[in-house]
Design a protein around this motif. Structure first.
Motif, PDB file in Angstrom:
ATOM      1  N   PHE D  46      16.509 -14.508  49.815  1.00  0.00           N
ATOM      2  CA  PHE D  46      17.963 -14.266  49.752  1.00  0.00           C
ATOM      3  C   PHE D  46      18.696 -15.418  50.428  1.00  0.00           C
ATOM      4  O   PHE D  46      19.709 -15.924  49.957  1.00  0.00           O
ATOM      5  CB  PHE D  46      18.330 -12.944  50.453  1.00  0.00           C
ATOM      6  CG  PHE D  46      17.562 -11.753  49.975  1.00  0.00           C
ATOM      7  CD1 PHE D  46      16.971 -11.731  48.720  1.00  0.00           C
ATOM      8  CD2 PHE D  46      17.411 -10.647  50.802  1.00  0.00           C
ATOM      9  CE1 PHE D  46      16.256 -10.625  48.295  1.00  0.00           C
ATOM     10  CE2 PHE D  46      16.699  -9.543  50.379  1.00  0.00           C
ATOM     11  CZ  PHE D  46      16.120  -9.531  49.117  1.00  0.00           C
ATOM     12  N   TYR D  49      19.172 -18.369  48.183  1.00  0.00           N
ATOM     13  CA  TYR D  49      20.270 -18.214  47.212  1.00  0.00           C
ATOM     14  C   TYR D  49      21.619 -18.422  47.892  1.00  0.00           C
ATOM     15  O   TYR D  49      22.514 -19.087  47.371  1.00  0.00           O
ATOM     16  CB  TYR D  49      20.229 -16.801  46.597  1.00  0.00           C
ATOM     17  CG  TYR D  49      19.362 -16.655  45.369  1.00  0.00           C
ATOM     18  CD1 TYR D  49      17.977 -16.821  45.438  1.00  0.00           C
ATOM     19  CD2 TYR D  49      19.918 -16.366  44.138  1.00  0.00           C
ATOM     20  CE1 TYR D  49      17.188 -16.670  44.322  1.00  0.00           C
ATOM     21  CE2 TYR D  49      19.131 -16.212  43.006  1.00  0.00           C
ATOM     22  CZ  TYR D  49      17.769 -16.363  43.099  1.00  0.00           C
ATOM     23  OH  TYR D  49      16.972 -16.218  41.978  1.00  0.00           O
ATOM     24  N   LEU D  91      28.569 -16.061  42.477  1.00  0.00           N
ATOM     25  CA  LEU D  91      27.480 -15.523  41.641  1.00  0.00           C
ATOM     26  C   LEU D  91      26.215 -15.215  42.451  1.00  0.00           C
ATOM     27  O   LEU D  91      25.683 -14.099  42.347  1.00  0.00           O
ATOM     28  CB  LEU D  91      27.182 -16.516  40.494  1.00  0.00           C
ATOM     29  CG  LEU D  91      26.152 -16.028  39.472  1.00  0.00           C
ATOM     30  CD1 LEU D  91      26.559 -14.681  38.889  1.00  0.00           C
ATOM     31  CD2 LEU D  91      25.970 -17.043  38.375  1.00  0.00           C
ATOM     32  N   PRO D  92      25.715 -16.149  43.310  1.00  0.00           N
ATOM     33  CA  PRO D  92      24.488 -15.782  44.058  1.00  0.00           C
ATOM     34  C   PRO D  92      24.686 -14.529  44.917  1.00  0.00           C
ATOM     35  O   PRO D  92      23.747 -13.774  45.119  1.00  0.00           O
ATOM     36  CB  PRO D  92      24.232 -17.021  44.919  1.00  0.00           C
ATOM     37  CG  PRO D  92      24.893 -18.134  44.214  1.00  0.00           C
ATOM     38  CD  PRO D  92      26.107 -17.546  43.553  1.00  0.00           C
ATOM     39  N   HIS D  93      25.918 -14.302  45.391  1.00  0.00           N
ATOM     40  CA  HIS D  93      26.127 -13.082  46.207  1.00  0.00           C
ATOM     41  C   HIS D  93      25.806 -11.844  45.379  1.00  0.00           C
ATOM     42  O   HIS D  93      25.125 -10.920  45.862  1.00  0.00           O
ATOM     43  CB  HIS D  93      27.583 -13.010  46.676  1.00  0.00           C
ATOM     44  CG  HIS D  93      28.003 -14.200  47.489  1.00  0.00           C
ATOM     45  ND1 HIS D  93      29.250 -14.321  48.048  1.00  0.00           N
ATOM     46  CD2 HIS D  93      27.335 -15.336  47.814  1.00  0.00           C
ATOM     47  CE1 HIS D  93      29.337 -15.474  48.688  1.00  0.00           C
ATOM     48  NE2 HIS D  93      28.188 -16.125  48.555  1.00  0.00           N
ATOM     49  N   VAL D  94      26.238 -11.849  44.100  1.00  0.00           N
ATOM     50  CA  VAL D  94      25.986 -10.664  43.255  1.00  0.00           C
ATOM     51  C   VAL D  94      24.485 -10.493  43.049  1.00  0.00           C
ATOM     52  O   VAL D  94      23.919  -9.400  43.191  1.00  0.00           O
ATOM     53  CB  VAL D  94      26.696 -10.858  41.885  1.00  0.00           C
ATOM     54  CG1 VAL D  94      26.418  -9.687  40.986  1.00  0.00           C
ATOM     55  CG2 VAL D  94      28.179 -11.070  42.091  1.00  0.00           C
ATOM     56  N   LEU D  95      23.815 -11.637  42.780  1.00  0.00           N
ATOM     57  CA  LEU D  95      22.362 -11.549  42.520  1.00  0.00           C
ATOM     58  C   LEU D  95      21.652 -10.999  43.745  1.00  0.00           C
ATOM     59  O   LEU D  95      20.745 -10.163  43.645  1.00  0.00           O
ATOM     60  CB  LEU D  95      21.824 -12.936  42.153  1.00  0.00           C
ATOM     61  CG  LEU D  95      22.530 -13.649  40.991  1.00  0.00           C
ATOM     62  CD1 LEU D  95      21.894 -15.003  40.737  1.00  0.00           C
ATOM     63  CD2 LEU D  95      22.480 -12.807  39.736  1.00  0.00           C
ATOM     64  N   ILE D  96      22.111 -11.432  44.929  1.00  0.00           N
ATOM     65  CA  ILE D  96      21.381 -11.023  46.142  1.00  0.00           C
ATOM     66  C   ILE D  96      21.671  -9.574  46.486  1.00  0.00           C
ATOM     67  O   ILE D  96      20.805  -8.856  46.996  1.00  0.00           O
ATOM     68  CB  ILE D  96      21.742 -11.968  47.307  1.00  0.00           C
ATOM     69  CG1 ILE D  96      21.153 -13.336  47.029  1.00  0.00           C
ATOM     70  CG2 ILE D  96      21.214 -11.435  48.626  1.00  0.00           C
ATOM     71  CD1 ILE D  96      19.698 -13.295  46.649  1.00  0.00           C
ATOM     72  N   LEU D  97      22.892  -9.094  46.120  1.00  0.00           N
ATOM     73  CA  LEU D  97      23.157  -7.665  46.346  1.00  0.00           C
ATOM     74  C   LEU D  97      22.122  -6.851  45.566  1.00  0.00           C
ATOM     75  O   LEU D  97      21.519  -5.906  46.077  1.00  0.00           O
ATOM     76  CB  LEU D  97      24.571  -7.316  45.855  1.00  0.00           C
ATOM     77  CG  LEU D  97      25.693  -7.558  46.858  1.00  0.00           C
ATOM     78  CD1 LEU D  97      27.057  -7.316  46.229  1.00  0.00           C
ATOM     79  CD2 LEU D  97      25.509  -6.646  48.053  1.00  0.00           C
ATOM     80  N   THR D  98      21.843  -7.288  44.338  1.00  0.00           N
ATOM     81  CA  THR D  98      20.821  -6.574  43.543  1.00  0.00           C
ATOM     82  C   THR D  98      19.460  -6.710  44.200  1.00  0.00           C
ATOM     83  O   THR D  98      18.723  -5.727  44.356  1.00  0.00           O
ATOM     84  CB  THR D  98      20.773  -7.194  42.128  1.00  0.00           C
ATOM     85  OG1 THR D  98      22.106  -7.325  41.636  1.00  0.00           O
ATOM     86  CG2 THR D  98      19.967  -6.340  41.186  1.00  0.00           C
ATOM     87  N   ALA D  99      19.118  -7.941  44.631  1.00  0.00           N
ATOM     88  CA  ALA D  99      17.763  -8.183  45.140  1.00  0.00           C
ATOM     89  C   ALA D  99      17.512  -7.406  46.432  1.00  0.00           C
ATOM     90  O   ALA D  99      16.403  -6.908  46.645  1.00  0.00           O
ATOM     91  CB  ALA D  99      17.578  -9.678  45.385  1.00  0.00           C
ATOM     92  N   ILE D 100      18.562  -7.258  47.284  1.00  0.00           N
ATOM     93  CA  ILE D 100      18.347  -6.512  48.547  1.00  0.00           C
ATOM     94  C   ILE D 100      17.961  -5.078  48.224  1.00  0.00           C
ATOM     95  O   ILE D 100      16.987  -4.530  48.757  1.00  0.00           O
ATOM     96  CB  ILE D 100      19.628  -6.540  49.420  1.00  0.00           C
ATOM     97  CG1 ILE D 100      19.856  -7.937  49.996  1.00  0.00           C
ATOM     98  CG2 ILE D 100      19.549  -5.516  50.530  1.00  0.00           C
ATOM     99  CD1 ILE D 100      21.120  -8.052  50.825  1.00  0.00           C
TER     100      ILE D 100
END
Lengths: 356, 122, 101, 141, 516
Positions: D46, D49, D91-100
């Protein structure tokens, strides 16, 4: 590109946080006392949350603090309660073998860093193409001040749908593997629920006020829990304007109920929120989310295309759509976190010392 | 009547700065106490300083600094939560430690000072 | 001004971290984690002042709660080794059975 | 050269943390510590990203009040819709919200398995479990 | 106008236009509904119905891409670089039809097994998780967005870990098998995320078509090479490529029998498809680093997998572990086809993927039926199956022969095209590897067939030698499902046009213009 002054301040703070992260990481490798490892993991994800704040990722820091430092630590404690306390040190051969594997992967990544853009470089490919496009388009197409929520709930809504399904799968998984623990009968005897062995509880007697050493905790909890639930709702509906949203709100709501069950016991919590409701709640969120998708198709648009919701004003449609799916996310995440906690905490009434 | 508003303004920032700095100093003192004090129960005093005095001063300083805005309301909320939770937590830690049988190291048994040890003290 | 205070805050946090890593007793570690949590709450508030964005304070509020819940879970876990029995019953049972070490 | 080092220092720290996490996963026999290693490994991804998304002097991608709200032209409007303010990449913030959330889900299922393994085998050390299985294998065949 | 009227006059056309989204969303939403249903048998009927509907939708999609056209569907009506797009072409239409067909057959086959192996209170949640797994696999197959592939990969993986762990009631080893699968699977998924992150760092977008467009003109810089390596290792873990396959034998052996059937025929196939999609559509096979990777990493790994895993398979005592090791060997065949880098090689690999799904599904079903009827788990317990359960034994024999690649079975077709492709490329040592592996296959399948037909069944102490062995009746539905697959693995010998045609168009698309 000279680093301007305002940027230097953050470099210093970043360096400090990074060094603390490294210290905690190395300590995690060396410590074998499981309790210390779990506590250090809580501190590690807290430091990561602080670093995210200093890197302008406010939503991510919110989630990492709530989920990484909060729920994960309580879950690991729940699991550790039922397992041993000391981890065996690793044999030497295995240590060298894993050092080799790790070294090779590290070298590959290190080799790749030479072509990576500088930290904070505005016109690196990542920051100058789709990311920037979102900033412009959100203003006119979605109209939500928090761009992260706009992308999460509208542009990449199908990602979030997949994510809510992942949360549901985890909830189902824990319910299938551990069972959700059954409502206790009056005399404290818990009926044998399927294959899990739930020990029978000693009879629960009334409590004399004087004997109770935890009056302080109970009073504080009674004051705090309503505020936490209120804060969860604030985070949920404030998601469009500031950091927050369905996930964070669901986790905060679940932690309020966990605090209640820590202090007033699982029987009270099960009476307040029965296991059946929690199980139904896990599926309800996905049904709300998927249902909205099917409705948008029925109304002539594509899957999760909010513009068709209110034909008159597409921006209003976006707001309505985002609000509905955030509620769906809240319901699923809150009930899944609760079902996981019910599964762990309801596992054993009380461990005898000898098998500790 | 000289207009005292600008002076108040300056006073506000000076006071805020002083409070912030004071809070930070107490924070450092508390942290050093946590590190150096020999025994758990002594360390709990050190934690006490940081949890109460330093926190109040820092948050008061920040409130003064931000004047009457939504941020101050949020800071007040943080202050309330910290005010409620940290003493309770410290109480719970001390209570649990005592119940678990962690005896405070009373004055009678003086640990030999490292210097005496080197000199082969009696 | 706030930058200097933030740096002092991180120094304090580093010291607490040292106590956490070294802490001989289990309860030293619990105390260190709890006070580290309080410090991070203050650090978040200070930092959101540094970049004058009000969002950091939301996270500070959140973590103040999470820290409390984590500490209570740890204590209950270690003191009574069961997460789900009400504190009061456990205290009473230990008191009644005279098992109170 | 200094600019290169300062610019890439973040990546090297993240790679070290990532490798620490991977090392803990591979080297330890204890199942709970393996899951902690997995958590550290994922958190460092994370961080990769999010370091990617930071723009120097940028602010969190949240508009205070919506600038240029309702302007007809989508982009290239007369006034820069972002009013010249630099924002970090959302955009990476959105991806990392999913990944967390995915990371926590995996952790929860892993911990549930550890609890059941402890009940079935009485221990959560990798080699104790293999030994128990080996004994059964010998006994039955 | 009311809801139903809106659907009807919107007519099939609108529903078909949204088929790509519905084929993923329906199983996922239905999984949540199955959890709410609560009653086991009802949840099973509901799952069969949903599997049928999904199979229908995937057939419609298959039919509309037969000619080689591609469908692109923008989720939420947001155009490509901003929103998530779903992309369907000959390759993944074939795959989602295979996945939904196998899900339908596994459900029809699995009810008596689930009823016996899983605690009744958990049936509804079990079928709910199964539907989520099907939805996840289909989502992975047709997603056109790199990060969306990761999210649905996690949906299918976590549900698979849970389903494998449900075998714990039968044998406690399912728990450790599931835990190891979880750890290695999550490391694989995290490597994949690192690869996608590095790709995003180099190109700035997540849409696969966009990435390949940007990568086409930029010469491979270090970040792209690292991304390529991480994605190959991550997906290698998921495909059970040779050195990274250690989780597979235990996971397939100790999972409930219905899940063994479904996993054996779909899980590694979807991961293999994503590996192809990334290798050929996103990264361009032409670049020097990629071809080096093909020739010196993928090809040798494939050949080693074929031989070593076949050897290991022949020494196994547990039937399902034997089949699991042979699965890893068959993945080696597919990887060999892929690593040739030519259209013929890729088509042979895809054809083998299709045929192997049928064969391995039939084998696991037959073994499951034997387990249900006589409680057979070990190879030597198979003796006399020809007399006690003749139909099951016949099915197992035909599928076994197809696994070896005996003419008159589908296995022969895919091995035949593979050998041609390898000879075209001139790798004679690869042909030797195929022959050796087939001989080893003859050995371990022969062991089973010999036990079934040449030895007589274990005689219960009471009855003496002479009277005929008692016939064990198997449930009709499960037998029907088994025979659909057995006939399938023979039918596609005589008329391989459907899979062969699709494999060739897909290979042409991928090798030719990058395919997206």
């Amino acid at each position: 590109m000279g680093l301007d002054v305002s940027f230097d301040i953050f470099i210093v703070i970043d360096l400090i946080i990074m060094s603390m992260l490294l210290v905690v990481g190395i300590a995690l490798v060396r410590l074998n006392n499981l309790f210390a490892v779990v506590m250090l993991y809580g501190v590690y994800s807290l430091l990561a949350a602080i670093w995210f704040v200093s890197l302008d990722a406010v939503d991510v820091a919110f989630t990492e603090a709530a989920v990484g430092a909060g729920i994960s630590t309580v879950l690991m404690l729940g699991a550790m309660l039922l397992t041993s306390r000391e981890a065996k040190p690793t044999p030497a051969l295995r240590r060298w073998l894993s050092l080799g594997v790790v070294g090779v992967t590290g070298m590959a990544l290190f080799y790749a860093t030479f072509d990576m853009p500088n930290f904070g470089d505005a016109n690196s490919p990542a920051n100058s193409y789709v990311g920037l496009q979102y900033m412009y388009d959100t203003i006119t197409e979605v109209g939500v001040p928090n761009v992260v929520t706009a992308i999460l709930a509208s542009y990449r809504a199908f990602d979030t749908f997949g994510e809510v399904v992942v949360v549901l799968t985890a909830g189902l998984g824990v319910m299938l593997i551990l069972g959700i623990g059954t409502t206790r009968t009056r005399d404290g005897e818990s009926p044998q629920s399927g294959d899990e062995t739930t020990q029978s509880a000693p009879p629960v007697t009334t409590v004399l006020a004087t004997e109770n050493h935890h009056i302080v905790l109970q009073v504080v909890a009674k004051i705090l829990i309503p505020i936490i639930v209120l804060y969860a709702l604030y985070v949920q509906f404030h998601g469009d304007y500031g950091p927050g949203g369905g996930f964070q709100a669901g986790v905060i709501f679940a932690s309020a109920v966990i605090l209640y069950s820590l202090i007033f016991g699982m029987d009270e919590t099960r009476r307040a929120i029965p296991a059946k409701v929690v199980q139904f709640g896990t599926a309800l969120g996905v049904l709300i989310f998927g249902g909205l998708g099917l409705v948008t198709i029925a109304m002539g648009g594509k899957f999760l295309d909010y513009d068709v919701l209110t034909a008159a004003d597409p921006i209003l449609g976006q707001h309505v759509g985002i609000l509905i799916i955030e509620v769906g996310v809240l319901v699923t995440v809150a009930s899944v976190m609760l079902s996981i906690y019910y599964g762990f905490a309801g596992r054993y009434r009380e461990l005898k010392d000898q098998d500790w | 009547m000289i207009d005292i508003m600008p002076y108040l303004e300056i006073l506000r920032y000076v006071l805020a700065g002083a409070l912030l700095f004071g809070g930070a100093v107490f924070m450092i003192i508390g942290a050093v106490g946590m590190l150096r004090l020999p025994d758990f129960y002594a360390r709990i005093h050190a934690a006490g300083i940081t949890d109460t005095l330093a926190t109040v001063m820092l948050i008061a300083g920040m409130m003064l600094h931000s004047g009457f805005t939504q941020t101050t309301a949020k800071l007040a909320l943080v202050a309330i939560f910290l005010f409620l939770t940290s003493p309770t937590a410290t109480h719970a830690v001390a209570n649990a430690a005592h119940k678990a049988g962690l005896k405070p190291r009373l004055g009678k048994v003086q640990p030999p000072h490292p210097r005496d040890k080197m000199k082969g003290a009696k | 001004m706030i930058f200097v205070v933030t740096i002092m805050m991180t120094a304090a946090m580093a010291m607490i971290l040292a106590r956490l890593l070294r802490g001989p007793e289990l309860y030293d570690r619990v105390l260190a984690v709890n006070s580290f949590g309080t410090k991070t709450v203050l650090f978040l508030c200070l930092f959101s002042f540094l970049i004058d964005r009000p969002d950091g304070i939301d996270i500070a509020i959140l973590y103040a709660l999470m820290n409390f819940i984590g500490t209570i879970a740890v204590l209950k876990f270690f003191r009574y080794r069961s997460l789900d029995i009400a504190l009061a019953q456990m205290a009473l049972r230990r008191a009644v059975s005279g098992e109170d070490r | 050269m200094v600019d290169f080092i300062v610019g890439h220092f973040n990546y090297w720290v993240i790679i070290t943390l990532m490798m620490t996490g991977l090392y803990v996963i591979i080297s330890t026999g204890n199942l709970v510590k393996k899951l902690v290693g997995l958590g550290v490994f994922q958190t460092s991804v994370f961080q990769l990203y999010i370091t990617l998304s930071k723009v120097a002097g940028g602010r969190p991608p949240i508009f205070d009040k919506l600038p240029g709200y309702g302007t007809e032209t989508k982009y290239g409007a007369a006034v820069d819709p972002l009013l010249g303010v630099i924002y970090s990449n959302p955009l990476p913030h959105v991806l990392i919200l999913t990944a967390i959330v995915v990371g926590v889900s995996t952790l929860a299922v892993g911990l549930a398995l550890v609890v059941r393994i402890r009940e079935a085998y009485g221990s959560i050390e990798g080699d104790d479990i293999d030994e128990a299985e080996y004994k059964i294998e010998i006994a039955s065949s | 106008m009311n809801f139903i009227e809106m659907i009807t006059n919107a007519g099939g056309g609108h529903l078909l236009a949204n088929a790509p989204a519905l084929v993923v969303a329906i199983p996922l939403i239905a999984g949540a509904v199955a959890v709410v249903l609560g009653h086991g048998k009802l949840a099973w009927v509901w799952s069969v119905l949903i599997a049928l509907v999904t199979f229908g939708f995937s057939l419609i999609l298959l039919q509309s891409v037969l000619g080689g056209e591609t469908i692109t569907y923008a989720m939420g009506n947001w155009p490509a670089p901003l929103g998530i797009t779903y992309h369907i072409d000959a390759l993944n239409a074939l795959l989602i039809s295979l996945v939904s067909a196998m899900a339908l057959l596994a459900l029809l086959y699995g009810w008596p097994m689930v009823e016996r192996e899983i605690d009744p209170k958990k049936h509804a949640m079990f079928f709910g998780t199964f539907l989520l797994c099907v939805g996840g696999l289909i989502g992975v197959a047709i997603a056109g967005d790199a990060f969306n592939v990761f999210v649905f990969l996690e949906v299918s993986s976590i549900s698979t870990y849970v389903l494998v762990a449900m075998g714990a009631q039968k044998n406690r080893q399912a728990l450790t098998a599931s835990f190891n699968y979880l750890i290695l699977g999550t490391i694989g998924a995290t490597f994949f995320v690192i690869g996608v992150g590095l790709l995003y760092m180099a190109t700035g977008t997540l849409n696969m078509a966009d990435i390949s467009r940007i990568l086409a003109d930029s010469e491979g810089n270090r970040v792209v090479r690292a991304a390529f390596a991480f994605i190959v290792i991550g997906l290698g873990l998921k495909t059970a490529m040779f050195p990274l396959h250690t989780w597979l034998p235990n996971a397939y052996t100790f999972s409930p029998s219905m899940i063994g059937v479904f996993l054996a025929s779909t899980a590694t196939k979807v991961a293999f498809y994503i590996l192809i999609r990334f290798l050929f559509s996103v990264f361009h096979a032409g670049a020097s680093f990629e071809t080096a990777m093909f020739d010196f990493v993928l090809a040798p790994m494939a050949m080693v997998a074929m031989i070593v895993c076949s050897v290991q398979a022949s020494f196994q005592s547990d039937v399902r572990r034997l089949l699991a090791y042979s699965s890893v060997a068959q993945v080696g065949y597919m990887l060999l086809g892929l690593s040739l880098g030519t259209a013929a090689g890729l088509a042979a690999g895809l054809l083998h993927m299709f045929n192997h799904a049928l064969m391995k599904g039939a084998l696991f079903m037959a073994v499951g039926l034997a387990g249900l009827g006589l409680g057979i788990t070990r190879v030597n317990e198979l003796r006399g199956l020809g007399k006690t359960m003749p139909l099951v034994a016949a099915g197992l024999t035909v599928a076994g022969l197809s696994l070896i690649g005996v003419p008159l079975t589908a296995g022969f077709i895919s091995k035949y095209y593979l050998v041609i492709a390898v000879l075209e490329r001139g790798w004679w040592w690869a042909v030797v590897a195929i022959v050796v592996s087939s001989v080893l296959a003859i050995f371990y399948v022969g062991r089973m067939i010999e036990a079934m037909y040449l030895q007589n069944p274990p005689t219960p102490s009471a009855a003496h030698e002479s009277d005929p062995p008692i016939q064990v009746r198997s449930p009709v539905l499960s037998m029907a499902a088994l025979y659909v697959l057995v006939i399938g693995s023979v039918w596609f010998f005589f008329d391989p046009s459907l899979p062969k045609g699709l494999a060739d168009t897909a290979a042409g698309l991928l090798i030719g213009g990058g395919g997206l």
